[in-house]
Design a protein around this motif. Structure first.
Motif, PDB file in Angstrom:
ATOM      1  N   GLU A 375      -5.764  92.993 -92.208  1.00 21.75           N
ATOM      2  CA  GLU A 375      -6.017  92.038 -91.088  1.00 21.75           C
ATOM      3  C   GLU A 375      -7.521  92.181 -90.737  1.00 21.75           C
ATOM      4  N   VAL A 376      -8.070  91.187 -90.402  1.00 20.11           N
ATOM      5  CA  VAL A 376      -9.751  91.213 -90.105  1.00 20.11           C
ATOM      6  C   VAL A 376      -9.745  91.628 -88.738  1.00 20.11           C
ATOM      7  N   GLN A 377     -10.603  92.601 -88.309  1.00 18.52           N
ATOM      8  CA  GLN A 377     -10.895  93.130 -87.118  1.00 18.52           C
ATOM      9  C   GLN A 377     -12.139  92.714 -86.324  1.00 18.52           C
ATOM     10  N   GLN A 378     -12.097  92.465 -85.065  1.00 15.82           N
ATOM     11  CA  GLN A 378     -13.323  91.977 -84.421  1.00 15.82           C
ATOM     12  C   GLN A 378     -14.339  92.764 -84.621  1.00 15.82           C
ATOM     13  N   VAL A 379     -15.750  92.360 -85.005  1.00 18.42           N
ATOM     14  CA  VAL A 379     -16.861  93.044 -85.259  1.00 18.42           C
ATOM     15  C   VAL A 379     -18.117  92.220 -84.552  1.00 18.42           C
ATOM     16  N   ALA A 380     -18.936  92.861 -84.117  1.00 15.75           N
ATOM     17  CA  ALA A 380     -20.356  92.312 -83.547  1.00 15.75           C
ATOM     18  C   ALA A 380     -21.133  92.403 -84.588  1.00 15.75           C
ATOM     19  N   LEU A 381     -21.347  90.982 -84.894  1.00 12.13           N
ATOM     20  CA  LEU A 381     -22.524  90.751 -86.242  1.00 12.13           C
ATOM     21  C   LEU A 381     -23.815  90.920 -85.574  1.00 12.13           C
ATOM     22  N   ALA A 382     -24.570  91.638 -86.083  1.00  8.22           N
ATOM     23  CA  ALA A 382     -26.134  92.105 -85.820  1.00  8.22           C
ATOM     24  C   ALA A 382     -27.113  91.583 -86.713  1.00  8.22           C
ATOM     25  N   ILE A 383     -28.114  90.981 -85.985  1.00  7.43           N
ATOM     26  CA  ILE A 383     -29.176  90.649 -87.060  1.00  7.43           C
ATOM     27  C   ILE A 383     -30.286  90.679 -86.597  1.00  7.43           C
ATOM     28  N   ASN A 384     -31.403  90.833 -87.300  1.00  5.99           N
ATOM     29  CA  ASN A 384     -32.791  91.012 -86.873  1.00  5.99           C
ATOM     30  C   ASN A 384     -33.136  89.701 -86.302  1.00  5.99           C
ATOM     31  N   GLY A 385     -33.036  88.438 -86.709  1.00  9.95           N
ATOM     32  CA  GLY A 385     -33.518  87.529 -86.444  1.00  9.95           C
ATOM     33  C   GLY A 385     -35.263  87.169 -86.566  1.00  9.95           C
ATOM     34  N   GLU A 386     -35.665  86.267 -86.429  1.00  9.72           N
ATOM     35  CA  GLU A 386     -37.063  85.953 -86.638  1.00  9.72           C
ATOM     36  C   GLU A 386     -37.974  85.852 -85.191  1.00  9.72           C
ATOM     37  N   LYS A 387     -39.317  85.897 -85.330  1.00 11.76           N
ATOM     38  CA  LYS A 387     -40.037  86.158 -84.059  1.00 11.76           C
ATOM     39  C   LYS A 387     -40.223  84.637 -83.275  1.00 11.76           C
ATOM     40  N   SER A 388     -40.672  83.727 -84.209  1.00 11.85           N
ATOM     41  CA  SER A 388     -40.580  82.297 -83.841  1.00 11.85           C
ATOM     42  C   SER A 388     -40.173  81.545 -84.930  1.00 11.85           C
ATOM     43  N   PRO A 389     -38.970  81.326 -84.858  1.00 10.39           N
ATOM     44  CA  PRO A 389     -38.247  80.442 -86.308  1.00 10.39           C
ATOM     45  C   PRO A 389     -38.305  78.904 -85.748  1.00 10.39           C
ATOM     46  N   SER A 390     -38.493  78.292 -86.748  1.00 12.59           N
ATOM     47  CA  SER A 390     -38.197  76.799 -86.667  1.00 12.59           C
ATOM     48  C   SER A 390     -36.676  76.378 -86.131  1.00 12.59           C
ATOM     49  N   PHE A 391     -36.608  75.267 -85.568  1.00 15.18           N
ATOM     50  CA  PHE A 391     -35.293  74.969 -85.182  1.00 15.18           C
ATOM     51  C   PHE A 391     -34.327  74.775 -86.561  1.00 15.18           C
ATOM     52  N   ALA A 392     -34.820  74.335 -87.416  1.00 12.88           N
ATOM     53  CA  ALA A 392     -34.192  74.230 -88.981  1.00 12.88           C
ATOM     54  C   ALA A 392     -33.521  75.506 -89.367  1.00 12.88           C
TER      55      ALA A 392
END
Length: 477
Positions: A375-392
């Motif tokens: 059974e899949v449990q609820q998780v909080a997906l964490a990413i670093n992301g980017e400072k000023s990413p393009s919309f694409a």
């Protein structure tokens, strides 16, 4: 200004149960005008309990009253009242991590620690927690290398591979110290695990329940287990039992592994010299398995490093710090709040360099770490992301997240996304467009979390512009 809080860690495993009391020093580094930012600056272990065999009933359920009595007795020995304890963590692992068990244990212990984080860890999450307890992630970061920690307990060997501090892979095998039980006095066998019975039959070994142990054949059986563990870290053995002994899956091994560390009860047998008089002291094969691993190809072909903890690698204290969330860049559907004790799944930095399809597959694979009893449990997906990413690029992130998390989205489990860089507003809008209509989700940024953390998200404050977050960190060393 600093505060001291008392924290309890209780680890209930297949074979053993133990408790640790720690004093955490926490400091608030915020100014008068900002929301509290609290960090753990010091941890002192005040008390380590004795390690007991986990009380398990005939139905393979944890005997809750015995656990409760154990906790009460240990509090008394440590001279501590239950009201003194502000927070803690219970980690339930291995065979004992079954849903009906976990909820009973939680009910029985409510009121024994301020705010318990309760983690029922399936094999993959257990591997990560043990690897962090052994400080293998830290070694990989400090020495810019890759490390696999093998946590060998009573029933399973949990593997976690780290590179530069990030978890990159996990695996688990049914290899452990209590898969054969032997009376220390009479040397008569009282239990043999089913998978080992298969190997015994195929190899024609003289080992049977009720019989006195035949040492040469027992050594041969242990050698088959060692051969599988050697292969599990990339040594080419082509063992016929590699698939048989997998709990869920092995490591992918499509990367180099330079270092190996050991934790868990059997690790003491790997690192410490023992005399043959001790062989069956614990009524099982743990000492023999540890000694056989010490002579294995792992010591010839890999760099073996000393782990910070062996048997206590998964005992934890829980710390916490609250952090603010910038009001201008959050997106959320408020009727799912508040939520508590959600485990964090943090992607590795290298994962985020992948294209959309690669990222989607990585998310899918890693979400499976948190699957318990299919059974899949609820998780909080964490990413670093980017400072000023393009919309694409933001759109690629959103599509990869929605497709990668598709199994939990089908089950209507609220989607939680935590970003370190300041991009949650635009990512949230893209997610909103990709998700089914009115789908419950929260996307927040400026929060730094790690694998093994747990997160609480409170009700909105300041006219809905800020969400209070508590990040609970499992503190090991």
């Amino acid at each position: 200004m600093s505060d001291k809080i008392l924290s309890v860690g209780l680890d209930i495993g297949t074979a053993t149960t133990q408790l640790i009391l720690s004093e955490l020093t926490i400091e608030n580094i915020a100014s008068v005008f900002t929301i509290p930012r609290v960090y753990i600056t010091d941890k002192k272990v005040l008390y380590k309990s004795e390690i007991i065999f986990t009380p398990i009933s005939d139905q393979l359920l944890i005997e809750v009253d015995k656990i409760k009595n154990f906790v009460l007795n240990e509090y008394a020995k440590a001279g501590i009242q239950k009201k003194d304890i502000q927070m803690g963590a219970v980690i339930i692992t291995g065979e004992t991590a079954r849903k009906e068990n976990a909820s009973q244990v939680l009910q029985a212990l409510s009121g024994y620690a301020g705010d318990f984080v309760v983690a029922t860890a399936g094999p993959d999450l257990e591997s990560i927690i043990a690897g962090k307890g052994a400080c293998s992630h830290q070694y990989s970061q400090e020495h810019h290398t890759s490390v696999v920690n093998i946590d060998i307990g009573g029933g399973t060997s949990n593997l976690a591979a780290f590179r530069e501090g990030d978890v990159i892979d996990t695996g688990c095998f049914d290899i452990g110290g209590r898969l054969i039980k032997i009376d220390p006095q009479t040397q008569r066998i009282s239990y043999i695990a089913p998978k080992l019975q298969t190997i015994i039959a195929e190899q024609g070994l003289q080992l049977a329940v009720g019989e006195t142990v035949h040492r040469a054949d027992l050594d041969r059986l242990i050698q088959e287990m060692v051969s599988v563990l050697e292969q599990s870290v990339g040594i080419d053995n082509h063992s016929p039992y590699y698939e048989l002994l997998q709990t869920n899956h092995g490591l992918k091994l499509n990367y180099d592994l330079h270092c190996v560390s050991f934790s868990g009860g059997v690790a003491d047998g790997v690192y410490l010299e023992t005399t043959s008089a001790d062989d069956f002291r614990y009524g099982d094969i743990g000492i023999l398995l540890g000694r056989a691993l010490r002579k294995s190809k792992i010591f010839d072909q890999k760099k073996v490093i000393q782990s910070a903890e062996t048997i206590r690698a998964t005992v934890v204290g829980a710390g916490s710090h609250t952090t603010d969330v910038s009001g201008s860049t959050i997106t959320y559907i408020s009727d799912i709040l508040p939520i508590k004790n959600i485990p964090v799944l943090k992607l590795a930095a290298s994962d985020e360099h992948e294209d959309k399809e690669g990222l989607q597959q990585i998310i899918k694979d890693k979400v499976a770490w948190f699957t318990l009893e299919n059974e899949v449990q609820q998780v909080a997906l964490a990413i670093n992301g980017e400072k000023s990413p393009s919309f694409a690029r933001v759109l690629e992130y959103a599509e990869a997240i929605v497709k990668g998390m598709s199994e939990s989205i089908e089950k209507k489990i609220p989607l939680l996304v935590v970003v370190r860089e300041d991009m949650a507003k635009v990512l949230g809008q893209c997610l909103f467009a990709q998700l089914p209509k009115d789908y419950p989700f929260v996307c927040i940024d400026s929060v730094d979390v790690q694998n093994g953390d747990y997160i609480d998200i409170g009700n909105p404050v300041i006219e809905g512009s800020v969400l209070p977050i508590v990040v609970k960190t499992l503190v090991f060393n």
